[in-house]
Write a protein that holds these residues in place. Structure first.
Motif, PDB file in Angstrom:
ATOM      1  N   LEU A  35     -16.875  16.604  -6.817  1.00 35.11           N
ATOM      2  CA  LEU A  35     -15.789  15.730  -6.371  1.00 35.11           C
ATOM      3  C   LEU A  35     -16.176  14.261  -6.523  1.00 35.11           C
ATOM      4  CD1 LEU A  35     -12.991  15.371  -5.051  1.00 35.11           C
ATOM      5  CD2 LEU A  35     -14.156  15.408  -2.840  1.00 35.11           C
ATOM      6  N   VAL A  36     -17.434  13.927  -6.220  1.00 28.99           N
ATOM      7  CA  VAL A  36     -17.915  12.555  -6.387  1.00 28.99           C
ATOM      8  C   VAL A  36     -17.652  12.084  -7.814  1.00 28.99           C
ATOM      9  CG1 VAL A  36     -19.987  11.096  -6.502  1.00 28.99           C
ATOM     10  CG2 VAL A  36     -19.648  12.637  -4.547  1.00 28.99           C
ATOM     11  N   PHE A  37     -17.986  12.920  -8.774  1.00 30.11           N
ATOM     12  CA  PHE A  37     -17.802  12.508 -10.169  1.00 30.11           C
ATOM     13  C   PHE A  37     -16.333  12.513 -10.577  1.00 30.11           C
ATOM     14  CE2 PHE A  37     -22.286  12.756 -10.335  1.00 30.11           C
ATOM     15  CZ  PHE A  37     -22.632  11.847 -11.316  1.00 30.11           C
ATOM     16  N   GLY A  38     -15.573  13.451 -10.022  1.00 29.85           N
ATOM     17  CA  GLY A  38     -14.142  13.440 -10.305  1.00 29.85           C
ATOM     18  C   GLY A  38     -13.501  12.141  -9.846  1.00 29.85           C
ATOM     19  N   MET A  39     -13.865  11.683  -8.647  1.00 31.90           N
ATOM     20  CA  MET A  39     -13.289  10.443  -8.120  1.00 31.90           C
ATOM     21  C   MET A  39     -13.834   9.223  -8.848  1.00 31.90           C
ATOM     22  SD  MET A  39     -12.612  10.985  -4.035  1.00 31.90           S
ATOM     23  CE  MET A  39     -14.335  11.038  -3.552  1.00 31.90           C
ATOM     24  N   MET A  40     -15.093   9.265  -9.265  1.00 31.27           N
ATOM     25  CA  MET A  40     -15.639   8.145 -10.038  1.00 31.27           C
ATOM     26  C   MET A  40     -14.877   7.972 -11.348  1.00 31.27           C
ATOM     27  SD  MET A  40     -19.761   7.710  -9.734  1.00 31.27           S
ATOM     28  CE  MET A  40     -20.309   9.388  -9.948  1.00 31.27           C
ATOM     29  N   TYR A  74     -11.865   9.069 -12.042  1.00 26.77           N
ATOM     30  CA  TYR A  74     -10.487   8.689 -11.702  1.00 26.77           C
ATOM     31  C   TYR A  74     -10.380   7.186 -11.440  1.00 26.77           C
ATOM     32  CZ  TYR A  74      -5.922   9.069  -9.369  1.00 26.77           C
ATOM     33  OH  TYR A  74      -4.596   8.942  -9.009  1.00 26.77           O
ATOM     34  N   ALA A  75     -11.371   6.651 -10.717  1.00 27.12           N
ATOM     35  CA  ALA A  75     -11.361   5.218 -10.415  1.00 27.12           C
ATOM     36  C   ALA A  75     -11.620   4.390 -11.660  1.00 27.12           C
ATOM     37  CB  ALA A  75     -12.404   4.902  -9.343  1.00 27.12           C
ATOM     38  N   GLN A  76     -12.622   4.768 -12.438  1.00 32.21           N
ATOM     39  CA  GLN A  76     -12.979   3.974 -13.612  1.00 32.21           C
ATOM     40  C   GLN A  76     -11.931   4.046 -14.719  1.00 32.21           C
ATOM     41  OE1 GLN A  76     -16.118   1.850 -13.804  1.00 32.21           O
ATOM     42  NE2 GLN A  76     -15.202   2.152 -11.782  1.00 32.21           N
ATOM     43  N   ARG A  77     -11.110   5.101 -14.706  1.00 34.38           N
ATOM     44  CA  ARG A  77     -10.006   5.200 -15.673  1.00 34.38           C
ATOM     45  C   ARG A  77      -8.679   4.746 -15.050  1.00 34.38           C
ATOM     46  NH1 ARG A  77     -10.993   7.680 -20.625  1.00 34.38           N
ATOM     47  NH2 ARG A  77     -13.229   7.467 -21.010  1.00 34.38           N
ATOM     48  N   ASN A  78      -8.788   3.935 -13.983  1.00 36.36           N
ATOM     49  CA  ASN A  78      -7.609   3.287 -13.383  1.00 36.36           C
ATOM     50  C   ASN A  78      -6.527   4.286 -12.996  1.00 36.36           C
ATOM     51  OD1 ASN A  78      -8.904   0.786 -13.865  1.00 36.36           O
ATOM     52  ND2 ASN A  78      -8.058   0.721 -15.941  1.00 36.36           N
ATOM     53  N   HIS A  79      -6.967   5.363 -12.350  1.00 43.55           N
ATOM     54  CA  HIS A  79      -6.049   6.396 -11.857  1.00 43.55           C
ATOM     55  C   HIS A  79      -5.236   7.027 -12.987  1.00 43.55           C
ATOM     56  CE1 HIS A  79      -6.063   4.521  -7.524  1.00 43.55           C
ATOM     57  NE2 HIS A  79      -7.247   4.479  -8.109  1.00 43.55           N
ATOM     58  N   PHE A  80      -5.809   7.004 -14.195  1.00 42.00           N
ATOM     59  CA  PHE A  80      -5.158   7.585 -15.373  1.00 42.00           C
ATOM     60  C   PHE A  80      -3.765   7.002 -15.602  1.00 42.00           C
ATOM     61  CE2 PHE A  80      -7.789  11.402 -13.928  1.00 42.00           C
ATOM     62  CZ  PHE A  80      -8.882  11.039 -14.695  1.00 42.00           C
ATOM     63  N   SER A 110     -27.207  -1.334  -7.678  1.00 44.54           N
ATOM     64  CA  SER A 110     -26.259  -0.273  -8.012  1.00 44.54           C
ATOM     65  C   SER A 110     -24.881  -0.831  -8.371  1.00 44.54           C
ATOM     66  CB  SER A 110     -26.106   0.686  -6.824  1.00 44.54           C
ATOM     67  OG  SER A 110     -27.347   1.271  -6.479  1.00 44.54           O
ATOM     68  N   ASP A 111     -24.311  -0.300  -9.450  1.00 44.20           N
ATOM     69  CA  ASP A 111     -22.922  -0.588  -9.785  1.00 44.20           C
ATOM     70  C   ASP A 111     -21.991   0.248  -8.911  1.00 44.20           C
ATOM     71  OD1 ASP A 111     -23.388  -2.352 -12.126  1.00 44.20           O
ATOM     72  OD2 ASP A 111     -24.310  -0.537 -12.947  1.00 44.20           O
ATOM     73  N   PHE A 112     -22.409   1.494  -8.682  1.00 41.70           N
ATOM     74  CA  PHE A 112     -21.693   2.400  -7.795  1.00 41.70           C
ATOM     75  C   PHE A 112     -22.638   2.777  -6.657  1.00 41.70           C
ATOM     76  CE2 PHE A 112     -19.850   4.451 -11.907  1.00 41.70           C
ATOM     77  CZ  PHE A 112     -19.099   3.317 -12.153  1.00 41.70           C
ATOM     78  N   VAL A 113     -22.114   2.944  -5.458  1.00 40.60           N
ATOM     79  CA  VAL A 113     -22.898   3.497  -4.347  1.00 40.60           C
ATOM     80  C   VAL A 113     -22.121   4.662  -3.756  1.00 40.60           C
ATOM     81  CG1 VAL A 113     -23.821   3.126  -2.028  1.00 40.60           C
ATOM     82  CG2 VAL A 113     -24.109   1.355  -3.775  1.00 40.60           C
ATOM     83  N   SER A 114     -22.809   5.801  -3.626  1.00 42.39           N
ATOM     84  CA  SER A 114     -22.209   6.999  -3.053  1.00 42.39           C
ATOM     85  C   SER A 114     -22.890   7.302  -1.720  1.00 42.39           C
ATOM     86  CB  SER A 114     -22.376   8.175  -4.024  1.00 42.39           C
ATOM     87  OG  SER A 114     -21.660   9.303  -3.579  1.00 42.39           O
ATOM     88  N   LEU A 115     -22.085   7.492  -0.672  1.00 44.15           N
ATOM     89  CA  LEU A 115     -22.610   7.678   0.683  1.00 44.15           C
ATOM     90  C   LEU A 115     -22.789   9.157   1.002  1.00 44.15           C
ATOM     91  CD1 LEU A 115     -20.337   5.112   2.573  1.00 44.15           C
ATOM     92  CD2 LEU A 115     -22.514   4.717   1.384  1.00 44.15           C
ATOM     93  N   HIS A 116     -23.976   9.496   1.540  1.00 42.53           N
ATOM     94  CA  HIS A 116     -24.285  10.906   1.788  1.00 42.53           C
ATOM     95  C   HIS A 116     -25.021  11.138   3.107  1.00 42.53           C
ATOM     96  CE1 HIS A 116     -22.820  12.115  -2.106  1.00 42.53           C
ATOM     97  NE2 HIS A 116     -23.467  11.095  -2.629  1.00 42.53           N
ATOM     98  N   MET A 117     -24.953  10.192   4.022  1.00 43.61           N
ATOM     99  CA  MET A 117     -25.667  10.386   5.282  1.00 43.61           C
ATOM    100  C   MET A 117     -24.758  11.009   6.327  1.00 43.61           C
ATOM    101  SD  MET A 117     -24.496   7.177   4.899  1.00 43.61           S
ATOM    102  CE  MET A 117     -25.785   6.021   4.525  1.00 43.61           C
ATOM    103  N   VAL A 149     -13.180   4.714  -3.330  1.00 40.86           N
ATOM    104  CA  VAL A 149     -12.605   6.064  -3.366  1.00 40.86           C
ATOM    105  C   VAL A 149     -13.278   6.893  -2.276  1.00 40.86           C
ATOM    106  CG1 VAL A 149     -11.940   6.052  -5.783  1.00 40.86           C
ATOM    107  CG2 VAL A 149     -14.257   6.771  -5.170  1.00 40.86           C
ATOM    108  N   THR A 150     -12.484   7.750  -1.639  1.00 40.19           N
ATOM    109  CA  THR A 150     -13.020   8.502  -0.506  1.00 40.19           C
ATOM    110  C   THR A 150     -12.243   9.788  -0.290  1.00 40.19           C
ATOM    111  OG1 THR A 150     -13.434   8.413   1.892  1.00 40.19           O
ATOM    112  CG2 THR A 150     -11.535   7.179   1.069  1.00 40.19           C
ATOM    113  N   ASP A 151     -12.906  10.790   0.275  1.00 34.46           N
ATOM    114  CA  ASP A 151     -12.179  11.993   0.697  1.00 34.46           C
ATOM    115  C   ASP A 151     -12.172  12.096   2.222  1.00 34.46           C
ATOM    116  OD1 ASP A 151     -14.720  13.070   1.305  1.00 34.46           O
ATOM    117  OD2 ASP A 151     -14.078  15.082   0.755  1.00 34.46           O
ATOM    118  N   VAL A 152     -12.448  10.957   2.873  1.00 32.51           N
ATOM    119  CA  VAL A 152     -12.302  10.857   4.333  1.00 32.51           C
ATOM    120  C   VAL A 152     -11.409   9.647   4.600  1.00 32.51           C
ATOM    121  CG1 VAL A 152     -14.311  12.106   5.174  1.00 32.51           C
ATOM    122  CG2 VAL A 152     -14.617   9.801   4.315  1.00 32.51           C
ATOM    123  N   LYS A 153     -10.136   9.915   4.782  1.00 37.66           N
ATOM    124  CA  LYS A 153      -9.130   8.861   4.871  1.00 37.66           C
ATOM    125  C   LYS A 153      -9.482   7.866   5.974  1.00 37.66           C
ATOM    126  CE  LYS A 153      -4.983  10.172   4.083  1.00 37.66           C
ATOM    127  NZ  LYS A 153      -3.607  10.771   4.230  1.00 37.66           N
TER     128      LYS A 153
END
Length: 309
Positions: free
Chosen positions: A109-114, A116-122, A191-198, A249-253
């Motif tokens: 999912l992290v990569f799917g959202m990355m 999606y974001a970098q391709r400007n939501h298609f 980092s250009d991108f930071v992904s949170l995992h804590m 981008v997030t999956d926790v609104k």
């Protein structure tokens, strides 16, 4: 022993069937409470159970005190802040999670959202590629390790910082090919991108603030598949206002979802609900792991995945 599967958001049917098979094959009684709508239903269901399997369901002190026979709670998934650990300890209840079972699903999912974001939501406009963009992983548990492995296929340099692992621990993770960041500032600054995992702990609550975000590039991207409370939302909004190319981008609104959406419709995305573990594969893996852990606990006292004192 009586084992209750209590899920307001049920597992997929194959997972439920697998859980039932494991529990009953070990000689225990299996019951389930699915799609319940209020706490009173759960309070009634736990009265005579010895074990409880949950997902994101809230298990508080009142529920535990209503279950005098309850000996073990297993949260099918990695996070367990939906369980009152102190109350469980006081009631003599063992609490476990099922680490690693959802890791690949969340990492994908992290990569799917990355993308999606970098391709400007298609939306048809010119986007950017992931290749050679620097990826920072804030914490380095099971999910982050899977993210690091996938990143190798995109030829992304990966930095990792962990508040709990030592620098030697990170350096030993050679198979993941990560570069050790010695501070969170070093991580965000490289980092250009930071992904949170804590996980959400008192020491991690609101740990991502303006001072850290400001170290990222003007066109940086923050990805959050962990907990919304890790991020100071006002600080992130400020960064995105100051930097017209910054994305989130997030999956926790977030609490300020509507404000993000109104101000940054093409640079912000949140899934309708938490989707990290929402695959049939992860669903089944976590459920079966929970059932097996309960069986092992009753058979030989195995507390390997215990998370409370």
């Amino acid at each position: 022993m009586k084992v209750l599967l209590a899920t307001s958001k049920p597992f997929a049917l194959p997972a439920v069937q697998g859980i039932q098979h494991i529990i009953e094959s070990a000689g225990h009684k299996f019951v389930k409470l699915e799609k319940y709508e209020n706490e009173s239903q759960l309070l009634d269901a736990v009265k005579d159970v010895d074990a409880l399997i949950i997902r994101s369901d809230i298990v508080n002190k009142e529920i535990m005190e209503a279950a005098p026979n309850l000996k073990i709670i297993v949260r099918a998934g990695a996070g367990y802040d939906n369980v009152d650990l102190e109350a469980a300890t006081n009631c003599g209840i063992c609490v476990m999670n099922t680490p690693g079972q959802n890791a690949n699903a969340v990492a994908e999912l992290v990569f799917g959202m990355m993308i999606y974001a970098q391709r400007n939501h298609f939306d048809g406009s010119v986007g950017r590629e992931l290749t050679r963009r620097r990826l920072g992983l804030y914490a380095f548990g099971n999910v982050a390790k899977m993210v690091a492995k996938i990143a190798r296929g995109f030829d992304m340099p990966v930095y990792a910082f962990s508040p709990t692992l030592t620098h030697d621990d990170l350096r030993k993770e050679g198979e993941y090919g990560v570069i050790t960041a010695y501070t969170n500032k070093e991580l965000f600054g490289n980092s250009d991108f930071v992904s949170l995992h804590m996980p959400l702990l008192e020491e991690t609550r609101y740990c991502v603030d303006y001072s850290l975000l400001s170290l990222m590039p003007q066109d940086g991207l923050l990805i959050n598949t962990a907990r919304k409370e890790l991020v100071v939302e006002d600080d992130l909004i400020r960064i995105m206002e100051e930097r017209p190319a910054f994305q989130y981008v997030t999956d926790v609104k977030p609490d300020k979802h509507e404000e993000f959406l109104e101000k940054f419709p093409r640079r912000y995305f949140a899934t309708p609900k938490k989707l990290g573990a929402q695959t049939t594969d992860a669903n089944k893996n976590a459920g079966l792991a929970a059932a097996n852990q309960i069986v092992a606990y009753f058979q030989n006292g195995d507390e390997r995945f215990r998370v409370n004192l």
